[in-house]
Scaffold this active site. Structure first.
Site, mmCIF file in Angstrom:
data_model
loop_
_atom_site.group_PDB
_atom_site.id
_atom_site.type_symbol
_atom_site.label_atom_id
_atom_site.label_comp_id
_atom_site.label_asym_id
_atom_site.label_seq_id
_atom_site.Cartn_x
_atom_site.Cartn_y
_atom_site.Cartn_z
ATOM 1 N N TYR A 237 0.719 -1.300 0.144
ATOM 2 C CA TYR A 237 -0.189 -0.179 0.160
ATOM 3 C C TYR A 237 0.995 1.023 0.101
ATOM 4 C CZ TYR A 237 -2.997 3.662 1.692
ATOM 5 O OH TYR A 237 -3.580 5.145 2.127
ATOM 6 N N GLU B 9 -3.959 7.216 -3.692
ATOM 7 C CA GLU B 9 -3.691 6.026 -3.247
ATOM 8 C C GLU B 9 -3.442 4.974 -4.181
ATOM 9 O OE1 GLU B 9 -6.159 5.303 0.656
ATOM 10 O OE2 GLU B 9 -6.829 3.937 -0.903
#
Lengths: 289, 383
Positions: free
Chosen positions: B101, B189
């Site tokens: 991530y 993101e």
């Protein structure tokens, strides 16, 4: 007594020649605020109802001894206008403008660590010391001089609570709208500290809303450092997660931070009663006095 | 404002972040043609702006044409958590060994951007943050200088990313920060950032949310917003009128000025046993026509059985509000739903004089006005 603003405050209005700036500069003067100058790039040499306009804030300070700025500059240029106020070493800058890009405010936030100037706002109604001076757009006629300090993230909610107080004959020392954006200058904690140190302020109203963790931090601060009784109100109990409720800062995140419940619990734990209705807030204040 | 996945991926790819080959399609033939061109296996992904698309059946893998046809049939036209799926992204399926991530957001408590890296990618990062906060490395960034290269490296090493990948992952993170800054992002993101079997990283998903207040200086993204628009019909109408509006599920319509006071009015409706139908803030200084538009908005919601109009005038004037209410209601032969009005603050007395009391119910206090509106809505329920 009062905090931050009184009859001696010398105000420069940034953006005084614009529609909003002109209207509210007049309203402030009618209320008794000592507006000594305006600052608008390219408009130096003009005047608004006899108030001289300068090209820069620096000139307004130099020529008219201004110590406080009220900013009515459109959002695209407001970040720059706040920098100008901070870099001119005023005591106080009040940014009324709504809709300033958050990244501009992050840069302002950094500059605030490098200056002694206090910022209130942006996206706020300003502040008022009843009977002496108002900085911003609050409707002066609902306020009354007295002993309650008020700090709030929302404009019209402040009016609602003040109205309830005034109608019961309870006046205010100073009312401060700190603004509904995610990044603001003066926080609840800063305002609570000012009221705690003001001998005239005998009770404090704190109106918060969903989003962020400022109310929780304020509750911890009250627990440790505030002896003056505080009554609270939190708007947004019925707000669904993930939806921005008008204010850029008023949003319950997907992970559940920023809920009304968490704020109310934190305040209750710090001994602060939280009203279910604005009238109940006034009830609590009445009991304190 | 949220970009669609395909839009965000384009933005990321243009900046040099590796993304899988993909194509947008809006019908089955389009899906098959895209899959043929990209080569099987492919992932077929619904382009709607809701989380958890995979679990809800909005993402399917296809090994061959038959599976692609089945997947396209199933996903195109489906109702995904209330959103109609009219487009899918057909994407090269990535053979991965690991999911990371990386993300950038504004930490509002600190008033600073923060870069985040975790080796626990592929799942909801907010859940990771709650259950295992140490699994996310965070690095705050000074917005006046931007993210220094060492900060990207530090976040990557702190997160425990495989050292062979550190260079590539920190490069992706640096690029992501620059994009976030340049495009006025609120969140950027990549989850997951996939690690392939030959140790390359590739952005398998892309999230880019943009600060609505900055769209004036992001014309390209503002254009994408038009493409990305969707969702509730009433919310689109509110956009046209320029209102802050959120639709809720109840039957008491709410109109007011100022976010905090409107939220409070919603809360009071709930407190007195009713259910708010919406949040509608007319903003400061609304003139008569804007007030009339607000009533039109709320009447357009079929769930609404009564309306409470609560205005505390600062820069908004009571007489303008009254004029707007009269104008809006006088055009009806019969008022569609009962309207309760409470005016306070600037020019409220003038407003009361102007207000046509044959058309509305007037209350003096916020509490009374809300209770009356809730009663009206309940009466309808009982009938």
């Amino acid at each position: 007594m009062s905090v931050l603003v009184d009859e001696d405050t010398r105000v420069v209005v940034q953006g005084i020649t614009g529609g909003e700036g002109k209207f509210h500069a007049r309203q402030m003067m009618e209320y008794g605020t000592n507006v000594v100058a305006g600052a608008v790039p390219g408009k130096g040499g003009q005047d608004v109802d006899g108030v001289p306009v300068y090209d820069t804030v620096d000139q307004a300070v130099e020529e008219e001894d201004a110590d406080t700025s009220v900013i009515f500059v459109p959002p695209a240029f407001a970040g720059d206008a706040i920098f100008e106020a901070l870099d001119t070493d005023l005591d106080l800058a009040v940014a009324i403008t709504e809709g300033i890009p958050t990244q501009d405010m992050a840069k302002v936030n950094k500059r605030l660590t490098e200056t002694d100037t206090r910022l209130i706002g942006p996206n706020c109604p300003g502040l008022i010391t009843p009977g002496e001076s108002k900085l911003g757009i609050l409707p002066g006629n609902i306020f009354e001089s007295g002993n309650v300090g008020l700090v709030s993230r929302s404009g019209t909610l402040t009016y609602q609570v003040v109205d309830s107080l005034t109608q019961r004959g309870i006046g205010q020392t100073t009312a401060i709208g700190i603004g509904g954006d995610p990044i603001i200058g003066t926080s609840f904690i800063d305002a609570l500290e000012l009221f705690e140190n003001d001998p005239e302020t005998e009770a404090i109203v704190m109106c918060g809303e969903i989003g962020g963790e400022d109310e929780e931090q304020a509750a911890a601060f009250i627990d440790e450092h505030v002896d003056t009784p505080v009554a609270g109100f939190i708007a947004g109990r019925t707000a669904p997660p993930g939806k921005r409720m008008g204010h850029a800062g008023a949003i319950v995140s997907g992970s559940g931070t920023g809920t009304a419940e968490s704020k109310i619990n934190a305040l209750n734990d710090a001994g602060v009663p939280v009203g279910d209705t604005p009238e109940e807030v006034a009830d609590h204040i009445e009991e304190f006095l | 404002m949220k970009l669609h996945e395909y839009q965000a991926k384009q933005v990321f790819a243009d900046a040099g972040i590796p993304t899988p080959e993909s194509k947008l399609a809006s019908d089955v033939d389009g899906v098959l043609a895209a899959a043929e061109e990209i080569g099987y296996p492919v992932a077929i992904k619904a382009q709607v702006q809701v989380g958890g698309r995979g679990k809800a059946g909005g993402i399917k893998l296809a090994e061959d044409e038959e599976e692609a046809r089945e997947a396209a049939d199933a996903i195109l036209g489906m109702d995904l958590k209330g959103y109609y799926v009219d487009r899918v992204l057909v994407e090269q399926a990535v053979d991965f060994t690991d999911e990371l991530y990386v993300g950038i957001t504004m930490d509002r408590g600190e008033g600073k951007p923060v870069a985040m890296v975790s080796t626990k990618g592929g799942v909801n990062i907010e859940e990771v943050a709650e259950e295992d906060p140490d699994a996310i490395a965070r690095e705050h960034v000074d917005p006046s200088f931007g993210m220094m290269p060492y900060q990207a490296r530090k976040a990557v090493y702190d997160a425990g990313v495989d050292r062979d990948l550190a260079r590539d992952v920190s490069s992706v993170l640096s690029t992501l920060y620059d994009l976030w800054e340049e495009k006025d992002g609120s969140d950027a993101e990549i989850n997951p950032l996939m690690v392939t079997s030959d140790d390359e990283v590739i952005a398998a998903d892309a999230v880019m949310n943009v600060d609505e207040d900055a769209l004036f200086r992001q014309p390209e993204l503002a254009e994408m917003e038009e493409e990305a628009a969707g969702g509730d019909e009433l919310e689109q109408k509110a956009d046209e009128y320029g209102f802050d509006y959120v639709r809720l599920e109840g039957n008491t319509g709410i109109i007011g000025n100022g976010a905090g006071l409107v939220m409070t009015t919603l809360d009071l409706v709930d407190y007195y046993g009713g259910e708010p139908a919406n949040f509608l803030d007319v903003g400061g200084g609304a003139k008569a026509d804007r007030i009339a538009n607000a009533l039109d908005m709320v009447f357009s919601d079929d769930n609404v059985e009564s309306v409470v109009f609560n205005i505390f005038g600062g820069i908004t004037r009571g007489d303008e509000v009254a004029k707007g209410i009269n104008e809006a209601l006088e055009q009806f032969d019969e008022i569609p739903k009962p309207v309760v009005v409470r005016l306070a603050g600037t020019n409220w007395e003038e407003g009361m004089e102007i207000l046509n009391e044959d058309l509305v119910t007037v209350e003096q206090t916020l509490e009374d006005a809300v209770q009356r509106a809730v009663e009206y809505a309940e009466e309808v329920n009982e009938q």
